[in-house]
Scaffold this motif. Structure first.
Motif, PDB file in Angstrom:
ATOM      1  N   ASN A 181     -66.912  21.681-121.838  1.00  0.00           N
ATOM      2  CA  ASN A 181     -65.898  21.441-122.853  1.00  0.00           C
ATOM      3  C   ASN A 181     -65.064  20.223-122.493  1.00  0.00           C
ATOM      4  N   ASP A 190     -69.134  30.762-118.158  1.00  0.00           N
ATOM      5  CA  ASP A 190     -68.653  29.802-117.175  1.00  0.00           C
ATOM      6  C   ASP A 190     -68.428  28.454-117.844  1.00  0.00           C
ATOM      7  N   THR A 191     -67.416  27.732-117.377  1.00  0.00           N
ATOM      8  CA  THR A 191     -66.994  26.494-118.028  1.00  0.00           C
ATOM      9  C   THR A 191     -67.005  25.339-117.043  1.00  0.00           C
ATOM     10  N   CYS A 250     -70.806  26.448-120.302  1.00  0.00           N
ATOM     11  CA  CYS A 250     -70.150  25.691-121.364  1.00  0.00           C
ATOM     12  C   CYS A 250     -69.561  24.415-120.789  1.00  0.00           C
ATOM     13  N   LYS A 278     -62.348  27.564-124.345  1.00  0.00           N
ATOM     14  CA  LYS A 278     -63.068  28.679-123.740  1.00  0.00           C
ATOM     15  C   LYS A 278     -63.960  29.306-124.783  1.00  0.00           C
ATOM     16  N   GLN A 323     -65.318  21.769-117.063  1.00  0.00           N
ATOM     17  CA  GLN A 323     -64.319  20.972-117.776  1.00  0.00           C
ATOM     18  C   GLN A 323     -64.544  19.494-117.480  1.00  0.00           C
ATOM     19  N   LYS A 360     -69.614  14.722-123.880  1.00  0.00           N
ATOM     20  CA  LYS A 360     -70.250  16.027-123.651  1.00  0.00           C
ATOM     21  C   LYS A 360     -71.727  15.985-124.011  1.00  0.00           C
ATOM     22  N   THR A 395     -72.086  22.719-125.416  1.00  0.00           N
ATOM     23  CA  THR A 395     -71.028  21.704-125.422  1.00  0.00           C
ATOM     24  C   THR A 395     -70.069  22.021-126.556  1.00  0.00           C
TER      25      THR A 395
END
Length: 973
Positions: free
Chosen positions: A445, A575-576, A443, A570, A578, A452, A565
């Protein structure tokens, strides 16, 4: 190797025999083999078989069936050939517990996990067998020429059973622990099987038991062509060298160089560090390199497609027609952004998450714990001169030759370094954190406007060759469900609803919808690698039914990677990555615009003020840079003009969510920049039709997907031209717009008006064909909705009627339905007159519901839409009745003053359209087994048509047939 004169002597003369253990152990195992083979005739179970190893218990698609029972396999050299032998041991029967017993596949790939096999077996030593029969049944190593007569006992079975068995067409061999190499080989296998070519994929160095090696040898001897994926570690593995030499001698070798090239391989011929067998393998590789198949990380897709084309032609297979796709749908929605800069850290983080932190060390030989242990030994440290060697004697393809253990043959006597080791230097770990496993869902974010979508687009273009296809899905809550179903076009799937009878029974609507998503998930999340990008995911649950995101994205995505995106901090447990604000240097590049103009020091300070006011968010920086490029004014003049813009306080739009309202309030400078851009559009077009401005205002109410320019222009022309909305402050900016008369931004055509929006940074060109398509940024749409939510939505609804291809514009049709009817807690935003409502339902809503039901199995959504349409028409009927009653009860003076009369033709159209909706709902309910509700609706339809049209009218008779079918089906159930 001397030739074979008699085929009956092939098992003794032309073969090289490999034994897996000393004679005493082999004799004992030979007895066990015979006992197991005889027991297999009476019981199909393999529970007590000595061959019950991890590689023998096959999954539903087992290759062992065809490998063991194919008539074109090398014989088991148990005893010399005799004509008087009546009882011969048969190979073990395949496992009968498969879920697909009817059609056993020959494409099973044995487990590749290096920790999957047990190493409790004793050490085995390789030896060369003599030309006399061995008392134990040794393992046969394939060689050339290969006898095509099976000496095994032919099992007595029915012709129907034998017809189910088939041999593999292609063997794909590779060696290495790099997961990307394994991923490539699985992709190649899936692509060939898609073309109807049966494959067997194997890294034989991972096999931990003799039976697995025997099966692989038999498949290798029986296939028509052999593909060897040659990596740097392949030349250090004698099993890979065996494969290369064997297929090269048979002249059916198709090598694919992975991460290396023929020039590097040829350079090894001049080295003294390689033996004769390795030189023969290298020579065979070079001679077979006629198709120039070289795979690297930038051409995986091309290489796989070219290999499939070559094999299809060689095997004489008909060209498989590509799955049908809807014309106009492109793989990626937007062209590549040539102005993309920065974000290298985030892209590398995403790459490491999907593909691992780097390359992996490859083992030189199988582990000493058996012939091919599941746990491969790593290559020695590059400072060490000692290299692992083969245990004991190793197999030679030439009869009578057996090479002793020679560590010096794999070491350079002059330099003390192995040339093959030097070739592998590039395969070292990049850092000590390489133990981190890869993931399949990531992801990205960040706050709105931070970039994004641009990051996901750049990642897709950079790594598109590592995937079969890139699938782009809009994640907006209202359209997410339909966008997922739209993937059926790209994947060539049929997700249509069942007919009246399917599989002997009627399935509920929930079952049909579940089956549609199941088909997409089954195709999407298998070994074929896809990149699924979900852009701008708004909520974690389905907006329509509240289903969890886990229902749509399984935990095991197979070879598919999912990139999301979102503005959410969260998403589930994924998994992110940032995103942070852009560095000042990159922000300055965006502010300078497309022309990259250099400004004096005082103007640079003004640019820094822009940077501060916009928070270094890429969207605002790009719009300001576009304005500076198109207006050709200094930054100081633009900054002064934007600051003079007065943002009017407006009541919240009923069609904006709280997040959008909050964004507009917390970013006033971005709102001023966009308001200034609208003023530029109005001033540029003068007193003409303001086409660009209208296209922007109506485009805000379309779905957040590409919009055809002709549709956008048709909707804009339905919007009346109002007064100068910016007259209160336009006069003070007159010096800023002095450029309008001569810069060529006053447009003439529809496409020119759309390109003006693109040049000002408010929209972007898309790859959709045919014609010109553009898409607005979500922030642009949010601001434009706050400017006009009365005239523009109505013009949008009127323009949607002119959609030519509903399948390409389903999201826009749903957007218009939300405006007219409202859904859930949202009230309708557009009020249509009775005749306009009839036209809208007949031309837009009814076809939309039927398409959603039949083509995409959106049964509940379609029925809900038809129900809402019916309720609206009933309200129109009630209003007509109320008007008639008021007119009859009113005074004579009032009747003369109000000349309004109810149009009887409109009333008739409303009533007949209501009957059509009732009949349509009844037919759809019939498909889901709701006979009672369908019968009630159908009887109401018949009553209306009998009164309005007569008992013998064709429409009345058609409704009666539908009723008879409902009654008949209900009686059966």
């Amino acid at each position: 190797m001397r030739g074979i004169e008699d085929e009956s002597e092939a098992s003794l003369v032309g073969l090289t025999i490999r034994t897996s253990s000393p004679a005493s152990s082999s004799s004992k195992k030979g007895k066990d083999l015979l006992q197991t083979s005889n027991a297999s005739d009476s019981s199909p179970s393999i529970k007590n078989s000595p061959f019950n190893s991890p590689s023998l218990v096959s999954p539903p698609s087992s290759a062992f069936v065809s490998a063991l029972q194919s008539p074109y396999i090398s014989p088991r050299a148990t005893q010399p050939i005799t004509t008087t032998t009546t009882h011969k041991p048969s190979p073990p029967l395949s496992y009968k517990g498969s879920q697909s017993e009817d059609v056993p596949s020959s494409s099973y790939t044995p487990p590749s996990d290096q920790y999957e096999f047990s190493d409790e077996q004793s050490d085995r030593k390789l030896k060369l067998s003599a030309c006399t029969p061995d008392p134990a049944p040794p393992r046969i190593s394939f060689t050339f020429p290969v006898p095509r007569v099976s000496l095994a006992k032919v099992s007595v079975s029915s012709p129907a059973t034998n017809a189910k068995l088939r041999s593999s067409d292609v063997f794909i061999g590779f060696h290495g622990q790099n997961p990307n190499l394994v991923r490539f080989c699985k992709w190649l296998k899936s692509e060939l099987e898609l073309q109807g070519i049966a494959c067997f994929v194997a890294d034989r160095a991972k096999y931990s038991d003799t039976q697995s090696h025997e099966i692989a040898d038999r498949v290798i001897c029986s296939v028509t062509y052999g593909i060897v994926v040659v990596s740097c570690s392949s030349l250090l593995n004698y099993l890979s060298l065996e494969e290369v030499r064997f297929f090269a001698q048979k002249k059916n070798l198709i090598p694919i160089f992975y991460g290396t090239g023929p020039s590097e391989i040829m350079g090894l011929l001049n080295c003294n560090a390689i033996d004769k067998e390795c030189k023969e393998a290298i020579d065979g590789l070079i001679k077979s390199h006629e198709f120039k198949l070289e795979a690297n990380e930038s051409n995986w897709r091309i290489c796989v497609g070219k290999t499939a084309t070559i094999l299809r032609a060689k095997l004489g297979r008909k060209s498989v027609v590509d799955k049908e796709t809807v014309e106009g749908i492109d793989e990626l929605p937007f062209p590549r952004n040539r102005s993309f800069l920065g974000r290298e850290k985030e892209i590398m983080e995403m790459e490491m998450a999907f593909f691992g932190n780097g390359e992996y060390l490859e083992s030189t030989t199988p582990s000493t714990r058996g012939e091919a242990s599941g746990q491969s030994e790593g290559l020695a440290d590059e400072e060490s001169d000692v290299v692992s060697t083969r245990n004991g004697k190793f197999i030679s393809l030439e009869l009578g030759k057996c090479s002793e253990t020679r560590s010096e043959a794999w070491s350079d006597p002059n330099g003390g370094k192995n040339s093959l080791k030097r070739l592998l230097k590039t395969k070292k770990y990049r850092n000590s954190s390489n133990s981190k496993s890869s993931t399949s869902v990531v992801c990205v974010n960040g706050v709105p406007g931070i970039g994004k979508t641009e990051l996901a687009l750049e990642f897709a273009y950079r790594y598109s060759q590592r995937y079969k296809m890139v699938l782009w899905v809009g994640g907006e809550a209202r359209y997410f469900r339909q966008n997922l179903l739209n993937l059926s076009f790209s994947l060539g799937l049929d997700v249509s609803a069942d007919a009246e009878k399917d599989r002997g029974r009627l399935r509920s609507f929930d079952e049909q919808e579940f089956e549609a998503f199941k088909r997409i998930k089954r195709e999407l999340f298998r070994e074929m690698p896809y990149l699924l990008i979900i852009d701008n995911l708004e909520i974690e649950k389905d907006w329509w039914e509240g289903k969890d995101l886990n229902d749509l994205i399984p935990r095991n995505t197979g070879g598919t990677h999912v990139l999301i995106t979102t503005r959410l901090p969260k998403v589930m447990s994924f998994d992110t990555v940032q995103l942070s604000i852009m560095p000042s240097s990159d922000a300055m590049v965006l502010l300078r615009g497309r022309r990259k103009k250099d400004y004096p020091a005082e103007e640079v300070e003004i640019l820094k003020l822009f940077e501060e006011k916009l928070g270094r968010l890429s969207y605002g920086l790009w719009v300001v840079g576009s304005l500076l490029s198109e207006l050709a004014i200094p930054p100081s003049a633009l900054f002064e003009a934007v600051n003079k813009v007065q943002i009017e306080e407006r009541s919240a739009s009923p069609f904006l969510n709280s997040n959008d309202e909050q964004y507009c309030k917390s970013n006033p400078f971005v709102a001023k920049v966009l308001a200034f851009s609208l003023a530029v559009l109005e001033q540029a077009e003068g007193n003409r039709n303001l086409l660009s401005l209208k296209m922007l205002l109506v485009g805000a109410w379309f779905a957040p997907v590409p919009i055809p320019v002709n549709l956008l222009a048709a909707a804009a022309k339905n919007m009346p031209t109002g007064g100068n909305r910016f007259s209160k402050w336009n006069k003070c900016l007159s010096h800023t717009f002095a450029w309008c008369g001569g810069c060529g931004l006053g447009r003439r055509s529809e496409e020119d008006a759309a390109y003006l929006l693109v040049r000002l940074g408010l929209a972007r060109i898309t790859n959709r064909q045919p014609g010109c398509w553009i898409q607005f940024h979500p922030i642009t749409q949010t601001f434009a909705r706050r400017r006009d939510y009365i005239l523009a939505p109505k013009a949008t609804v009127q323009g949607v009627r002119k959609i030519d291809n509903p399948l390409l514009n389903l999201d826009h049709l749903w957007a218009s339905a939300f405006l007219v009817f409202g859904f859930k807690s949202e009230p309708p935003l557009v009020q249509l007159q009775a005749m306009d409502m009839v036209l809208y339902i007949k031309r837009t809503a009814l076809p939309l519901a039927i398409t959603a039901f039949t083509t995409f199995s959106r049964c509940n959504s379609a029925l809900e839409l038809l129900k809402v349409c019916t309720n609206v028409l009933e309200e129109v009927e009630k209003s007509f009745v109320s008007q008639i009653q008021d007119w009859r009860q009113g005074s004579l003076c009032w009747k003369k003053k109000t000349n309004k009369k109810v149009d009887e033709y409109v009333w008739q159209d409303v009533t007949l359209l209501k009957a059509l909706l009732l009949e349509t709902r009844a037919k759809l309910l019939l498909r889901g087994g709701h006979f009672d509700s369908g019968e009630e609706l159908c009887r109401t339809c018949i009553s209306i048509r009998t009164v309005m049209l007569g008992h013998n009218h064709d429409l009345t008779l058609a409704a009666q047939e539908t009723l008879a079918k409902l009654v008949r089906m209900r009686s059966k159930i």
